[in-house]
Design an enzyme around this catalytic site. Structure first.
Site, PDB file in Angstrom:
ATOM      1  N   THR A 238       0.842  -1.190   0.000  1.00 51.92           N
ATOM      2  CA  THR A 238       0.000   0.000   0.000  1.00 51.92           C
ATOM      3  C   THR A 238       0.881   1.245   0.000  1.00 51.92           C
ATOM      4  O   THR A 238       1.817   1.355   0.790  1.00 51.92           O
ATOM      5  CB  THR A 238      -0.980  -0.028   1.195  1.00 51.92           C
ATOM      6  OG1 THR A 238      -1.731   1.173   1.219  1.00 51.92           O
ATOM      7  CG2 THR A 238      -0.280  -0.235   2.517  1.00 51.92           C
ATOM      8  N   THR A 285       3.256  -1.551   3.954  1.00 51.46           N
ATOM      9  CA  THR A 285       3.390  -0.199   3.410  1.00 51.46           C
ATOM     10  C   THR A 285       4.494  -0.167   2.367  1.00 51.46           C
ATOM     11  O   THR A 285       5.377  -1.024   2.346  1.00 51.46           O
ATOM     12  CB  THR A 285       3.747   0.830   4.495  1.00 51.46           C
ATOM     13  OG1 THR A 285       5.106   0.627   4.917  1.00 51.46           O
ATOM     14  CG2 THR A 285       2.812   0.750   5.682  1.00 51.46           C
ATOM     15  N   ASP A 286       4.448   0.818   1.507  1.00 54.58           N
ATOM     16  CA  ASP A 286       5.614   1.100   0.678  1.00 54.58           C
ATOM     17  C   ASP A 286       6.679   1.719   1.584  1.00 54.58           C
ATOM     18  O   ASP A 286       6.440   1.989   2.770  1.00 54.58           O
ATOM     19  CB  ASP A 286       5.235   2.053  -0.452  1.00 54.58           C
ATOM     20  CG  ASP A 286       6.168   1.933  -1.657  1.00 54.58           C
ATOM     21  OD1 ASP A 286       7.286   1.410  -1.498  1.00 54.58           O
ATOM     22  OD2 ASP A 286       5.775   2.367  -2.759  1.00 54.58           O
ATOM     23  N   ALA A 287       7.875   1.927   1.047  1.00 55.84           N
ATOM     24  CA  ALA A 287       8.981   2.452   1.840  1.00 55.84           C
ATOM     25  C   ALA A 287       8.572   3.737   2.549  1.00 55.84           C
ATOM     26  O   ALA A 287       8.107   4.688   1.917  1.00 55.84           O
ATOM     27  CB  ALA A 287      10.195   2.696   0.952  1.00 55.84           C
TER      28      ALA A 287
END
Length: 571
Positions: A238, A285-287
């Protein structure tokens, strides 16, 4: 509620009991630690990383690695896995094959290159090849396939990472890529929820926007994600991308300034993804070092809120200890509950059980034996990359019939190199020397434009004089985003002295090694070729096609003419 017996986990009663018992046995610190997945890239040893984490009691759920040869990477992964009682997710960010992670890995080509072949079976083969090589060093989770749709040609981050601009094609190719990964021993992760490729900006720098209406979203990104969920997608990433229409659907009174990106949005996670779409798998999560994660709320609040609002794993960190403390402070303040953490842990531990990580750790097979590295010595391992390049490289236009080039009648070539610097997805750059070398092997004599001024730029030489010296002009363009650019556009070298000015007098060809949209900067270029991936295999295959030894077979998976933005690129 997490149903570990249902898709995509399919655990037995005994396995479910194991998951619950494992969570119950964990300390509070250990539970919080399992919410984190970090990166350990480059030459730093595993012990340097885990000793630092041990110093304040953080035991992460996983590590992403890249940037070492296979033998060193395998030992580094082994060191990590030996250190932790709960086996780690070992992650890769493998957009173009295992070479994104393993220095001696095979470069399959960017997803758009595979999309240009028109053959979804090649997506399966690429996914499988990537998985088998990664499995040989102990990698078990890939942050891919990229299921973004490349609607906006000026988006600097989707671009060649996408299979194209057709949602149906993106879904078909993503399904096949994911199946190949699974069959090769690698768990896939669809990204970037709720969908990148509409905005012309990059979530690395800001919270970008998917501006589609609810109906448009369901007909595109919604179709892709629903299809992947139905097909058994285990994990979804996400991202820091706003979707205002969907946000207002679930909360009509939300103010513009309060709309949260996907990575922090409870409605997009719980009401849409898990509710309407029925996704029961794991969310990461994305980075979180990206600008988009911290643009709307402070990091101290965003860290615990990401988990509270539906993500199960927090990816990367700006400062390990600081983010660990932010997460714990969020628990103290009631932002994040232990019930929500246990729910996340059910998916984390449940997925590790599904992947067999606990069983493999117990029987000593979590890391393959050293002999598994023989896969990197396979003499035929580049065959797939050559097949993808052969079927993917696309002749977009050749209005003046400049191809093929013939060394008997067009021996002298003037080559202008544009860009060719290391980029975000390729730290090497400098492919022009190989291009020149391959041309010379075919019998051509190449003169390179020298920006230092040892030969005259095109714009300053009389046309008739130029025609006496050179038979054709080739623009070798390798321009990709490098992680700090907001756009991937041509900057003509030589202080405008190399702008194409002889297209009606000298056969002129532009080859784009990476970005497929360079006709925006010179639409009347008579001959234009897209290759989609800066790699040796691609450059060698390109030259054979320029010389007429192989026909062009690729079909552009995007509108390379940018018809929406200009009217004259087809001429």
């Amino acid at each position: 509620m997490v149903d570990l017996k249902a898709k995509p986990f399919y655990l037995t009663d005994e396995q479910v009991e194991f998951v619950h018992a494992k969570i119950a046995s964990m300390s509070e610190n250990d539970k919080v630690g399992q919410l984190f997945c970090f990166n350990s890239m480059g030459d730093a040893s595993a012990s340097e990383m885990y000793e630092k984490l041990d110093s304040f009691g953080l035991k992460p759920c996983g590590m992403l690695l890249r940037g070492q040869p296979s033998d060193k990477l395998r030992l580094k992964i082994k060191d990590f896995q030996d250190h932790y009682e709960i086996p780690l997710f070992i992650c890769g960010d493998l957009d173009r094959g295992s070479s994104n992670m393993i220095m001696d890995g095979t470069p399959n080509g960017h997803q758009m290159e595979i999309g240009a072949t028109g053959d979804p079976e090649l997506a399966y083969k690429a996914g499988y090849r990537t998985a088998t090589e990664c499995a040989a060093v102990g990698t078990n989770w890939n942050f891919g396939p990229v299921c973004d749709i490349d609607f906006n040609p000026f988006n600097p981050i989707t671009n060649v990472r996408s299979f194209g601009s057709d949602p149906d094609k993106v879904l078909e190719f993503c399904k096949n890529a994911a199946r190949g990964m699974r069959d090769g021993g690698l768990t896939p992760c669809a990204k970037h929820w709720p969908g990148d490729g509409v905005d012309f900006r990059d979530q690395h720098f800001l919270a970008s926007v998917n501006s589609l209406s609810v109906e448009e979203w369901w007909a595109s990104y919604g179709k892709v994600y629903q299809g992947l969920i139905d097909d058994g997608m285990e994990t979804i990433m996400t991202a820091h991308i706003l979707q205002p229409a969907l946000a207002r659907k679930y909360n009509p009174d939300v103010k513009d300034e309060d709309i949260l990106p996907g990575s922090l949005n409870a409605d997009l996670h719980n009401k849409l993804l898990r509710g309407e779409m029925g996704f029961n798998g794991l969310l990461i999560t994305d980075a979180t070092g990206m600008g988009g994660f911290m643009e709307i709320i402070p990091r101290s609040k965003a860290v615990p809120l990401s988990i509270a609002n539906g993500a199960d794993i927090f990816l990367f960190s700006r400062d390990f200890e600081e983010d660990f403390n932010y997460m714990k402070k969020g628990i103290e303040d009631g932002v994040l509950t232990w019930e929500r953490i246990d729910e996340a842990l059910e998916r984390i531990i449940g997925l590790k059980v599904k992947m067999g990580l606990f069983e493999k750790k117990e029987n000593g097979t979590l890391i393959p034996p050293e002999e598994a590295l023989e896969v990197f010595k396979d003499e035929k391992r580049l065959d797939l990359a050559y097949e993808i390049a052969d079927k993917g490289i696309t002749l977009v236009k050749d209005t003046k019939h400049n191809l093929p080039l013939n060394p008997e009648t067009q021996r002298n070539l003037y080559v202008v190199v544009v860009g060719d610097k290391p980029g975000y997805h390729n730290s090497r750059g400098d492919y022009a020397p190989l291009f020149v070398e391959e041309l010379e092997k075919k019998g051509f004599k190449v003169t390179l434009f020298d920006p230092e001024g040892t030969n005259e730029p095109i714009g300053k030489m009389p046309i008739e004089e130029f025609k006496k010296k050179w038979d054709a002009i080739i623009y070798f363009v390798n321009v990709e985003t490098n992680g700090s650019d907001s756009a991937a556009r041509i900057t003509w070298p030589g202080k405008r002295g190399t702008v194409p000015m002889m297209i009606h007098d000298v056969p002129t060809i532009m080859v784009s090694i990476d970005n497929p949209y360079h006709l925006v900067d010179y639409p009347r270029m008579p001959t234009y070729i897209n290759c989609y991936t800066s790699e040796d295999v691609v450059v060698k295959t390109l030259v054979s096609k320029l010389a007429g030894e192989s026909e062009f077979k690729g079909v552009s998976p995007v509108d390379a003419f940018l018809s929406k933005y200009q009217f004259n690129a087809r001429y």
